[in-house]
Design an enzyme around this catalytic site. Sequence first.
Site, PDB file in Angstrom:
ATOM      1  N   SER A   1     -17.683  16.939  -0.959  1.00  0.00           N
ATOM      2  CA  SER A   1     -16.880  16.962   0.406  1.00  0.00           C
ATOM      3  C   SER A   1     -17.965  17.542   1.284  1.00  0.00           C
ATOM      4  O   SER A   1     -18.681  18.447   1.157  1.00  0.00           O
ATOM      5  CB  SER A   1     -15.986  17.751   0.159  1.00  0.00           C
ATOM      6  OG  SER A   1     -15.411  18.058   1.573  1.00  0.00           O
TER       7      SER A   1
ATOM      8  N   GLY B   1       0.640  -1.122   0.022  1.00  0.00           N
ATOM      9  CA  GLY B   1       0.150  -0.177   0.012  1.00  0.00           C
ATOM     10  C   GLY B   1       0.739   1.295   0.083  1.00  0.00           C
ATOM     11  O   GLY B   1       1.719   1.406   0.782  1.00  0.00           O
TER      12      GLY B   1
ATOM     13  N   HIS C   1     -21.965   8.338   3.792  1.00  0.00           N
ATOM     14  CA  HIS C   1     -21.770   9.839   3.673  1.00  0.00           C
ATOM     15  C   HIS C   1     -22.993  10.598   3.203  1.00  0.00           C
ATOM     16  O   HIS C   1     -23.505   9.966   2.061  1.00  0.00           O
ATOM     17  CB  HIS C   1     -20.632  10.068   2.775  1.00  0.00           C
ATOM     18  CG  HIS C   1     -19.870  11.510   3.025  1.00  0.00           C
ATOM     19  ND1 HIS C   1     -20.553  12.654   2.904  1.00  0.00           N
ATOM     20  CD2 HIS C   1     -18.726  11.781   3.366  1.00  0.00           C
ATOM     21  CE1 HIS C   1     -19.852  13.608   3.053  1.00  0.00           C
ATOM     22  NE2 HIS C   1     -18.761  13.079   3.162  1.00  0.00           N
TER      23      HIS C   1
ATOM     24  N   HIS D   1     -18.942   5.226   1.737  1.00  0.00           N
ATOM     25  CA  HIS D   1     -18.102   6.136   1.801  1.00  0.00           C
ATOM     26  C   HIS D   1     -16.809   5.521   2.245  1.00  0.00           C
ATOM     27  O   HIS D   1     -15.553   5.797   1.886  1.00  0.00           O
ATOM     28  CB  HIS D   1     -18.294   7.366   2.172  1.00  0.00           C
ATOM     29  CG  HIS D   1     -17.296   8.312   2.212  1.00  0.00           C
ATOM     30  ND1 HIS D   1     -16.566   8.786   0.900  1.00  0.00           N
ATOM     31  CD2 HIS D   1     -16.554   9.104   3.251  1.00  0.00           C
ATOM     32  CE1 HIS D   1     -15.743   9.800   1.259  1.00  0.00           C
ATOM     33  NE2 HIS D   1     -15.586   9.957   2.670  1.00  0.00           N
TER      34      HIS D   1
ATOM     35  N   LEU E   1      -1.894   7.050   2.004  1.00  0.00           N
ATOM     36  CA  LEU E   1      -1.284   8.014   3.018  1.00  0.00           C
ATOM     37  C   LEU E   1      -0.508   7.086   4.041  1.00  0.00           C
ATOM     38  O   LEU E   1       0.603   7.472   4.499  1.00  0.00           O
ATOM     39  CB  LEU E   1      -2.335   8.905   3.526  1.00  0.00           C
ATOM     40  CG  LEU E   1      -2.775  10.061   2.495  1.00  0.00           C
ATOM     41  CD1 LEU E   1      -3.744  10.996   3.146  1.00  0.00           C
ATOM     42  CD2 LEU E   1      -1.461  11.018   2.373  1.00  0.00           C
ATOM     43  N   ALA E   2      -1.287   6.210   4.351  1.00  0.00           N
ATOM     44  CA  ALA E   2      -0.786   5.293   5.344  1.00  0.00           C
ATOM     45  C   ALA E   2       0.509   4.565   5.068  1.00  0.00           C
ATOM     46  O   ALA E   2       1.472   4.578   5.615  1.00  0.00           O
ATOM     47  CB  ALA E   2      -1.939   4.121   6.000  1.00  0.00           C
TER      48      ALA E   2
ATOM     49  N   ARG F   1     -21.908  12.263  10.064  1.00  0.00           N
ATOM     50  CA  ARG F   1     -22.557  11.940   8.995  1.00  0.00           C
ATOM     51  C   ARG F   1     -23.498  10.724   8.926  1.00  0.00           C
ATOM     52  O   ARG F   1     -24.416  10.762   8.260  1.00  0.00           O
ATOM     53  CB  ARG F   1     -21.110  11.118   8.060  1.00  0.00           C
ATOM     54  CG  ARG F   1     -20.300  12.265   7.742  1.00  0.00           C
ATOM     55  CD  ARG F   1     -18.921  11.387   6.925  1.00  0.00           C
ATOM     56  NE  ARG F   1     -18.195  12.500   6.899  1.00  0.00           N
ATOM     57  CZ  ARG F   1     -16.979  12.272   6.311  1.00  0.00           C
ATOM     58  NH1 ARG F   1     -16.424  10.966   6.242  1.00  0.00           N
ATOM     59  NH2 ARG F   1     -16.182  13.463   5.814  1.00  0.00           N
TER      60      ARG F   1
HETATM   61  C1  LIG Z   1     -13.958  10.614  -2.269  1.00  0.00           C
HETATM   62  C2  LIG Z   1     -13.359  10.462  -1.050  1.00  0.00           C
HETATM   63  C3  LIG Z   1     -12.961  11.689  -0.250  1.00  0.00           C
HETATM   64  C4  LIG Z   1     -12.402  11.726   0.955  1.00  0.00           C
HETATM   65  N1  LIG Z   1     -12.232  12.625   1.513  1.00  0.00           N
HETATM   66  C5  LIG Z   1     -11.615  12.545   2.893  1.00  0.00           C
HETATM   67  C6  LIG Z   1     -11.047  13.752   3.715  1.00  0.00           C
HETATM   68  O1  LIG Z   1     -11.408  14.953   2.945  1.00  0.00           O
HETATM   69  N2  LIG Z   1     -10.542  13.727   4.846  1.00  0.00           N
HETATM   70  C7  LIG Z   1     -10.412  12.499   5.279  1.00  0.00           C
HETATM   71  O2  LIG Z   1      -9.879  12.478   6.543  1.00  0.00           O
HETATM   72  N3  LIG Z   1     -10.693  11.417   4.803  1.00  0.00           N
HETATM   73  C8  LIG Z   1     -11.331  11.451   3.370  1.00  0.00           C
HETATM   74  N4  LIG Z   1     -11.542  10.214   2.703  1.00  0.00           N
HETATM   75  C9  LIG Z   1     -11.015   8.933   3.293  1.00  0.00           C
HETATM   76  C10 LIG Z   1      -9.687   8.806   2.867  1.00  0.00           C
HETATM   77  O3  LIG Z   1      -9.461   9.209   1.638  1.00  0.00           O
HETATM   78  C11 LIG Z   1      -9.151   7.400   3.071  1.00  0.00           C
HETATM   79  O4  LIG Z   1      -9.848   6.678   4.220  1.00  0.00           O
HETATM   80  C12 LIG Z   1      -7.768   7.342   3.186  1.00  0.00           C
HETATM   81  O5  LIG Z   1      -7.164   7.787   2.298  1.00  0.00           O
HETATM   82  C13 LIG Z   1      -7.261   5.665   3.057  1.00  0.00           C
HETATM   83  O6  LIG Z   1      -5.938   5.866   2.939  1.00  0.00           O
HETATM   84  P1  LIG Z   1      -5.111   4.665   2.946  1.00  0.00           P
HETATM   85  O7  LIG Z   1      -3.529   4.781   2.973  1.00  0.00           O
HETATM   86  O8  LIG Z   1      -5.483   3.640   4.237  1.00  0.00           O
HETATM   87  O9  LIG Z   1      -5.366   3.651   1.857  1.00  0.00           O
HETATM   88  P2  LIG Z   1      -5.612   3.806   0.253  1.00  0.00           P
HETATM   89  O10 LIG Z   1      -5.053   5.488   0.130  1.00  0.00           O
HETATM   90  O11 LIG Z   1      -6.896   3.284  -0.127  1.00  0.00           O
HETATM   91  O12 LIG Z   1      -4.492   3.060  -0.257  1.00  0.00           O
HETATM   92  C14 LIG Z   1      -4.643   1.744  -0.539  1.00  0.00           C
HETATM   93  C15 LIG Z   1      -3.309   1.256  -1.195  1.00  0.00           C
HETATM   94  O13 LIG Z   1      -3.248  -0.124  -0.992  1.00  0.00           O
HETATM   95  C16 LIG Z   1      -2.622  -0.552  -2.314  1.00  0.00           C
HETATM   96  N5  LIG Z   1      -3.166  -2.114  -2.309  1.00  0.00           N
HETATM   97  C17 LIG Z   1      -4.421  -2.377  -1.829  1.00  0.00           C
HETATM   98  N6  LIG Z   1      -4.753  -3.736  -2.004  1.00  0.00           N
HETATM   99  C18 LIG Z   1      -3.607  -4.156  -2.584  1.00  0.00           C
HETATM  100  C19 LIG Z   1      -2.950  -5.428  -2.910  1.00  0.00           C
HETATM  101  N7  LIG Z   1      -3.867  -6.729  -2.661  1.00  0.00           N
HETATM  102  N8  LIG Z   1      -1.558  -5.703  -3.346  1.00  0.00           N
HETATM  103  C20 LIG Z   1      -1.113  -4.455  -3.402  1.00  0.00           C
HETATM  104  N9  LIG Z   1      -1.178  -3.353  -3.133  1.00  0.00           N
HETATM  105  C21 LIG Z   1      -2.545  -3.241  -2.583  1.00  0.00           C
HETATM  106  C22 LIG Z   1      -3.118   0.258  -3.394  1.00  0.00           C
HETATM  107  O14 LIG Z   1      -2.439   0.176  -4.548  1.00  0.00           O
HETATM  108  C23 LIG Z   1      -2.851   1.714  -2.449  1.00  0.00           C
HETATM  109  O15 LIG Z   1      -1.516   1.999  -2.743  1.00  0.00           O
HETATM  110  C24 LIG Z   1     -12.171  10.489   1.551  1.00  0.00           C
HETATM  111  C25 LIG Z   1     -12.544   9.131   0.648  1.00  0.00           C
HETATM  112  C26 LIG Z   1     -13.217   9.296  -0.318  1.00  0.00           C
HETATM  113  C27 LIG Z   1     -13.556   8.022  -0.960  1.00  0.00           C
END
Ligand SMILES: Cc1cc2nc3c(=O)[nH]c(=O)nc-3n(C[C@H](O)[C@H](O)[C@H](O)COP(=O)(O)OP(=O)(O)OC[C@H]3O[C@@H](n4cnc5c(N)ncnc54)[C@H](O)[C@@H]3O)c2cc1C
Length: 687
Positions: free
Chosen positions: A317, A73, A299, A448, A76-77, A364
């Site tokens: 948003s 992944g 949402h 969402h 951001l995380a 929400r």
């Molecule tokens: C439209 C929208 C707007 C949002 N706006 C906000 C906001 O304004 N503020 C807020 O706090 N939150 C917001 N959120 C929520 C927030 O964006 C997400 O919860 C957050 O970005 C998730 O980050 P993450 O790093 O956990 O995962 P993600 O950003 O989903 O990243 C997942 C990663 O894992 C990888 N991956 C997954 N499965 C596999 C696999 N099997 N093999 C290899 N790679 C894999 C993907 O390639 C990707 O790199 C929003 C969500 C949406 C849908």
Amino acid sequence: MAAGTHYLPGLTPTNEASVQKSDDAAGYYTLGDKLVDPKAPTGPIEQRWTTRKFENRLVNPANRRKLDIIIVGTGLAGGAAAATLGEAGYNVKSFCYQDSPRRAHSIAAQGGINASKNYKSDGDSDYRLFYDTIKGGDFRSRESNVYRLAEVSTNIIDQCVAQGVPFAREYGGLLDNRSFGGVLVSRTFYARGQTGQQLLLGAYQAMERQVAAGTVTQFTRHEMLDLIIVDGRARGIVARNMVTGAIETHLADVVVLATGGYGNVFYLSTNAMGSNVMAAWRAHRKGAYMANPCYTQIHPTCIPVTGAHQSKLTLMSESLRNDGRMWVPKNAEDCAKDPRDIPEEDRDYFLERIYPSFGNLVPRDIASRAAKYMCDEGRGVGPEVDETDKDGNPIKRRRGVYLDLTAAIARLGKEAIEEKYDNLLDMYERITGEDPYQVPMRIYPAVHYVMGGLWVGYDLQTNIDGLFCTGEANFSDHGANRLGASALMQGLSDGYFVLPNTIRDYLADGPFEKISEDHPAVVEAREGVEAQVQKFLSINGTRSVESFHKELGQIMWEYCGMERTAEGLREAIGKIRDLKKEFWTNVKVLGSADSLNQDLEKAGRVADFIELGELMCIDALNRRESCGGHFRAESQTPEGEALRHDEEFAYVAAWEWGGDSLEGAKPVLHKEDLIYTAIEMKQRSYK
Ligand SMILES: Cc1cc2nc3c(=O)[nH]c(=O)nc-3n(C[C@H](O)[C@H](O)[C@H](O)COP(=O)(O)OP(=O)(O)OC[C@H]3O[C@@H](n4cnc5c(N)ncnc54)[C@H](O)[C@@H]3O)c2cc1C
């Protein structure tokens, strides 16, 4: 204190461990042992993280380069973790299925990120952010984690500003803030409507610096298909090179999943089309517990569904609720009118009416249900859609409410509104063909985010040694409802600050014994993946993968969506099992295994969604209470608000894979008591 309950030393509980009396899901699961986080901290809440950081062992810099870390992944995380652990000198292998780490779903985040900086001097503090988040999550999150999140929030902003993230600034140059739902302070930092994009560019650049420095190796277009466990420890992954089709194994001392959320189990959601549960689910099948899978965030402000052709929904948003007012006509006969022709006195600003204290900024789950009720009452707006009533008769309903910026434009001027939201409003106009500066937007709730995910302890380690999980993929911080702008906060908190401080305690025992590619556990995992790929291609049935996903989504939305009942959930479980049977005998997967094959990729994801959907329904059936986004029709106040039953359900439901339900196997439920010491559990009120 309930008989036989033992609390960790240093904790003075403010509530009792719960004792479940009702059991709607009896027969669908078996009850396992209670779960206790072995890493749960003790002592005063504001010192727990500081103490833990100090007590966790350090790894000598010279040894760090001998330690291999797999991070799946790059959102951001995962991106933040790869950058930070690379900077610390570990040997990181980073995986994502997109063609660039920069395309992770995090890039879609619009509205903002919370931090308790108190720049507006409006009474904010770490404790208030902690309190708001626990209350927002309807008292179903772990207090130590949430306090840490609040504490770390301010570091995130400093870190991102140092990276050059262009947060919005006031005229004088100071960072600007706005408000999100469920709070009465302004603590949300933002970059127009592209906050996720700007934050991800910051994390991505920091990670690319480490790629150039040689500490991070990047594997794009690689999909993790299984977890490799050797002697009880996570030691690697099986991944498919999505371009060549090659099945590869990658080995390491520790594995981190930062693989995002599974909202696409509902087919229609605001998530990126690729978001899926595969990595977490395959780990679950290997023994990792899945926690609170039924907690889904719906949402309130999404562009309404327009028809059966759709495969994606678009979020508007929550930041728009700072200036936008939600309303429906007071009289059902006005619903088909041009909203500009409906006079002020005939409009029902329902959130301001029902919740005068928080108004349009209620959380929400509450705003979504209120919007649904307005439409159920026959006061929705927009085109009529076909539905069935309670007795199964066909009816027409309008599924939309207005989000109206007119008053804000009149008060602040169009330019000020453009300055804050122009890309969001442009997007709305491009999708709907309506100008939101002239005509109130139409919105409706949609899936969402998921609060459920892999169970992790305070150190973000799952119940499998050496398997950590961060960001939306874990269950840890948001309870039964996430407050707006707190997912980005959690992802970056986990990635930049928490994981780097907790994983070192685990790695201090490494490097672990080297594993060879022909170790039986590695061979078994690889062969299992190869067999599954061949199985998909050999079924050669008559139904597309997409059609199974769509049908699953319809079942989930109907029975495990905004309102859930015991009867409906039981029906859903039966339907999902039938769908699963059909999938494995009648799916048609096109193409071959040895090249780019999106149908094959999707088949794996849908197979996992089907099993996850079943578990979500069992979890929802077991929890005969309403909390946050989980609304059981059987448990509501006379005013229709969510009604919790703390004496029965103040626990995290951590599910262990029990085997294939089609062969009669059942998942095993482990309960982790949620004991509060720094906050008193109360029924939520935003009135
Ligand atoms: C439209 C929208 C707007 C949002 N706006 C906000 C906001 O304004 N503020 C807020 O706090 N939150 C917001 N959120 C929520 C927030 O964006 C997400 O919860 C957050 O970005 C998730 O980050 P993450 O790093 O956990 O995962 P993600 O950003 O989903 O990243 C997942 C990663 O894992 C990888 N991956 C997954 N499965 C596999 C696999 N099997 N093999 C290899 N790679 C894999 C993907 O390639 C990707 O790199 C929003 C969500 C949406 C849908």
